[in-house]
Design an enzyme around this catalytic site. Structure first.
Site, short mmCIF file in Angstrom:
data_model
loop_
_atom_site.label_atom_id
_atom_site.label_comp_id
_atom_site.label_asym_id
_atom_site.label_seq_id
_atom_site.Cartn_x
_atom_site.Cartn_y
_atom_site.Cartn_z
N THR A 8 0.87 -1.17 0.00
CA THR A 8 0.00 0.00 0.00
C THR A 8 0.91 1.22 0.00
OG1 THR A 8 -0.15 0.03 2.42
CG2 THR A 8 -1.91 -1.09 1.21
N SER A 9 0.35 2.34 -0.43
CA SER A 9 1.15 3.55 -0.58
C SER A 9 1.43 4.27 0.73
CB SER A 9 0.46 4.52 -1.54
OG SER A 9 0.32 3.92 -2.80
#
Length: 189
Positions: A8-9
């Protein structure tokens, strides 16, 4: 061997990361690599996952955008995997590069994903420009000034600056600047 990679970012996307990991476990991936980092940053877990892959293995991701940041980057990854006779599986697309159709679809979908991302960024820039013209956009509130006390406490406990950066989510540069600079960090107007 199935080797799973999840990303995930941001740290705020914990549920998204957990969902990816659960999907990879459900597929019986024997090795899992995960990280919470932007696609444009250095991705150590991806590097480790790719290095671990051996001939006959398959790298598994839940979504294409979790793996590559652009069509070119995707192409580089796929080329490396193919050279080493490692497969790639993208769960949400039902895609497997073990056959010619899967390879074709991967290239087409990679191009579409990059196009969508570029369109989203373009719309985002337009929205920000409009909000600025209307005086409604002020940017993100700086987090570093609120964390000076935490950083200094960790330092007095002997925690290394690099680890402080990981704990707080601040860049190493910001941590060093907080410690070495007597000038207070302030929002730049």
């Amino acid at each position: 061997m199935l080797i799973g990679y999840a990303r995930t970012s941001t740290l705020d996307q914990k549920a998204g990361l957990e969902a990816q990991i659960e999907a990879l476990k459900a597929l019986s991936c024997e090795r899992l690599y995960s990280e919470q980092v932007s696609s444009v940053a250095v991705r150590d877990a991806l590097r480790e996952a790719l290095a671990f892959c051996r001939e006959g293995d398959t790298l598994v991701v839940t979504k294409l955008d979790r793996l590559a940041r652009s069509v070119r980057h995707l192409g580089d990854i796929v080329e490396d995997l193919e050279r080493r006779k490692v497969g790639l599986r993208v769960l949400d697309l039902g895609l497997d590069t073990g056959n010619a159709t899967g390879k074709l679809m991967l290239n087409v979908l990679g191009s579409v994903a990059q196009f969508e991302r570029e369109m989203m960024l373009e719309r985002q820039k337009e929205g920000i420009a409009k909000a600025k013209r209307e005086g409604k956009y002020h940017g993100r509130k700086p987090t570093a000034p609120d964390m000076i006390a935490q950083v200094k406490t960790l330092l007095t406990e002997g925690v290394p600056k690099r680890r402080i950066s990981q704990i707080t989510g601040l860049s190493e540069r910001t941590v060093y600047r907080m410690v070495n600079d007597d000038t207070p960090l302030q929002k730049v107007s």
